[in-house]
Design a protein around this motif. Structure first.
Motif, PDB file in Angstrom:
ATOM      1  N   ARG A  17       0.880  -1.230   0.060  1.00 36.40           N
ATOM      2  CA  ARG A  17      -0.064   0.087   0.081  1.00 36.40           C
ATOM      3  C   ARG A  17       0.823   1.120  -0.115  1.00 36.40           C
ATOM      4  NH1 ARG A  17      -2.984  -2.174   4.819  1.00 36.40           N
ATOM      5  NH2 ARG A  17      -4.492  -3.534   3.968  1.00 36.40           N
TER       6      ARG A  17
ATOM      7  N   LEU B 229       2.381   1.584  -3.329  1.00 39.06           N
ATOM      8  CA  LEU B 229       1.418   2.139  -4.695  1.00 39.06           C
ATOM      9  C   LEU B 229       0.582   3.522  -4.175  1.00 39.06           C
ATOM     10  CD1 LEU B 229       0.069  -1.227  -5.387  1.00 39.06           C
ATOM     11  CD2 LEU B 229       1.840   0.046  -6.699  1.00 39.06           C
TER      12      LEU B 229
ATOM     13  N   HIS C 217      -1.698   3.508  -2.094  1.00 43.61           N
ATOM     14  CA  HIS C 217      -3.129   2.698  -1.972  1.00 43.61           C
ATOM     15  C   HIS C 217      -3.562   2.472  -0.460  1.00 43.61           C
ATOM     16  CE1 HIS C 217      -6.280   0.011  -3.506  1.00 43.61           C
ATOM     17  NE2 HIS C 217      -6.117   0.269  -4.796  1.00 43.61           N
ATOM     18  N   SER C 218      -4.913   2.551  -0.560  1.00 41.44           N
ATOM     19  CA  SER C 218      -5.041   2.293   0.827  1.00 41.44           C
ATOM     20  C   SER C 218      -6.082   1.000   1.063  1.00 41.44           C
ATOM     21  CB  SER C 218      -6.225   3.493   1.443  1.00 41.44           C
ATOM     22  OG  SER C 218      -7.289   3.598   0.407  1.00 41.44           O
TER      23      SER C 218
ATOM     24  N   ARG D  69       7.235  -2.565  -8.024  1.00 48.89           N
ATOM     25  CA  ARG D  69       6.207  -2.398  -8.525  1.00 48.89           C
ATOM     26  C   ARG D  69       6.273  -2.882 -10.278  1.00 48.89           C
ATOM     27  NH1 ARG D  69       3.301   3.529  -8.334  1.00 48.89           N
ATOM     28  NH2 ARG D  69       1.366   2.908  -9.229  1.00 48.89           N
TER      29      ARG D  69
ATOM     30  N   GLY E 168      -0.839  -1.770 -10.849  1.00 50.75           N
ATOM     31  CA  GLY E 168      -0.919  -1.999  -9.503  1.00 50.75           C
ATOM     32  C   GLY E 168      -0.747  -3.527  -9.067  1.00 50.75           C
TER      33      GLY E 168
ATOM     34  N   TYR F  46      -3.282  -5.296  -6.871  1.00 53.35           N
ATOM     35  CA  TYR F  46      -4.283  -4.294  -6.090  1.00 53.35           C
ATOM     36  C   TYR F  46      -5.030  -3.691  -7.255  1.00 53.35           C
ATOM     37  CZ  TYR F  46      -1.301  -4.186  -2.059  1.00 53.35           C
ATOM     38  OH  TYR F  46      -0.601  -4.409  -0.706  1.00 53.35           O
TER      39      TYR F  46
ATOM     40  N   ALA G 254      -7.229  -0.688  -9.085  1.00 52.40           N
ATOM     41  CA  ALA G 254      -6.966   0.515  -9.549  1.00 52.40           C
ATOM     42  C   ALA G 254      -7.311   1.406  -8.378  1.00 52.40           C
ATOM     43  CB  ALA G 254      -7.518   1.391 -10.941  1.00 52.40           C
ATOM     44  N   PRO G 255      -6.416   2.347  -7.667  1.00 52.92           N
ATOM     45  CA  PRO G 255      -6.770   3.382  -6.577  1.00 52.92           C
ATOM     46  C   PRO G 255      -7.931   4.257  -7.061  1.00 52.92           C
ATOM     47  CG  PRO G 255      -4.776   3.918  -7.641  1.00 52.92           C
ATOM     48  CD  PRO G 255      -5.113   2.694  -8.199  1.00 52.92           C
TER      49      PRO G 255
END
Length: 194
Positions: A133, A136, A138-139, A166, A171, A191, A193-194
């Motif tokens: 996270r 990226l 990202h949460s 990465r 992601g 992951y 996409a944010p």
């Protein structure tokens, strides 16, 4: 050395330079306890009940005595007993590298397994997801985990490097845990996409 209240146990906090970190990653945990004892003026073969903590070159002011080991950990920035003690972090847009010490009193070792503790795979995965996270920005949780392999156990007092890369600027994150003894585990986190 910080004395822990209510007993003779102490906490040895060892600040590692970049050279010290390289040595720890190359040789494993052996020798770091002796180095810590030497730094506080004690003989390496002394029979001392102690808990070792490793930190990066910057070391906060520590008291001469603390109520318990949790108080020392909090001063070192470790507020969650389920997280290992990080030594250093290198972070770029495409990669994140964390070196950390897995202390023998790490909460995840409880019950896994008595007499022969190893770091559970779920603990390794949990930390990789958290660092993924960070890499990226990202949460969320990964939508899938691929190619998860556990090759060699991580034991108490290991110094381990968690490397995340990465892939294709997207992601997906490739992760691996390595130490002086080789690769411990690896996998891919996908992951959304944010």
């Amino acid at each position: 050395m910080v004395r822990l209240a209510g007993g003779s146990a102490g906490c040895l906090v060892v600040p590692l330079s970049d050279v010290g970190l390289e040595h720890a990653l190359a040789s494993g945990w052996s020798g770091i306890r002796n180095l810590a004892l030497q730094r506080v003026g004690l003989e390496p073969d002394v029979t001392l009940v102690s808990i070792c903590r490793v930190t990066g070159p910057a070391l906060p002011d520590l008291p001469k005595e603390a109520a318990d080991i949790a108080a020392v950990d909090q001063l070192l920035g470790r507020t969650d007993a389920r997280e290992p003690l990080f030594i250093c972090t290198q972070h770029s847009a495409e990669a994140l590298h964390q070196a950390f010490h897995v202390p023998s009193d790490f909460a995840w070792f409880d019950g896994h397994f008595p007499g022969h503790p190893i770091l559970p795979g779920i603990a390794q995965l949990r930390l990789a997801i958290k660092c993924g996270r960070t890499l990226l920005g990202h949460s969320g949780q990964p939508r899938a985990i691929y190619q998860l392999k556990f090759k060699a156990p991580i034991r108490p007092d290991h110094v381990v490097a968690l490397n995340l890369q990465r892939l294709d600027g997207g992601g997906t994150v490739l992760f691996s845990y390595r130490s002086a003894s080789g690769e411990h585990s690896s996998g891919r986190l996908a992951y959304a996409a944010p």
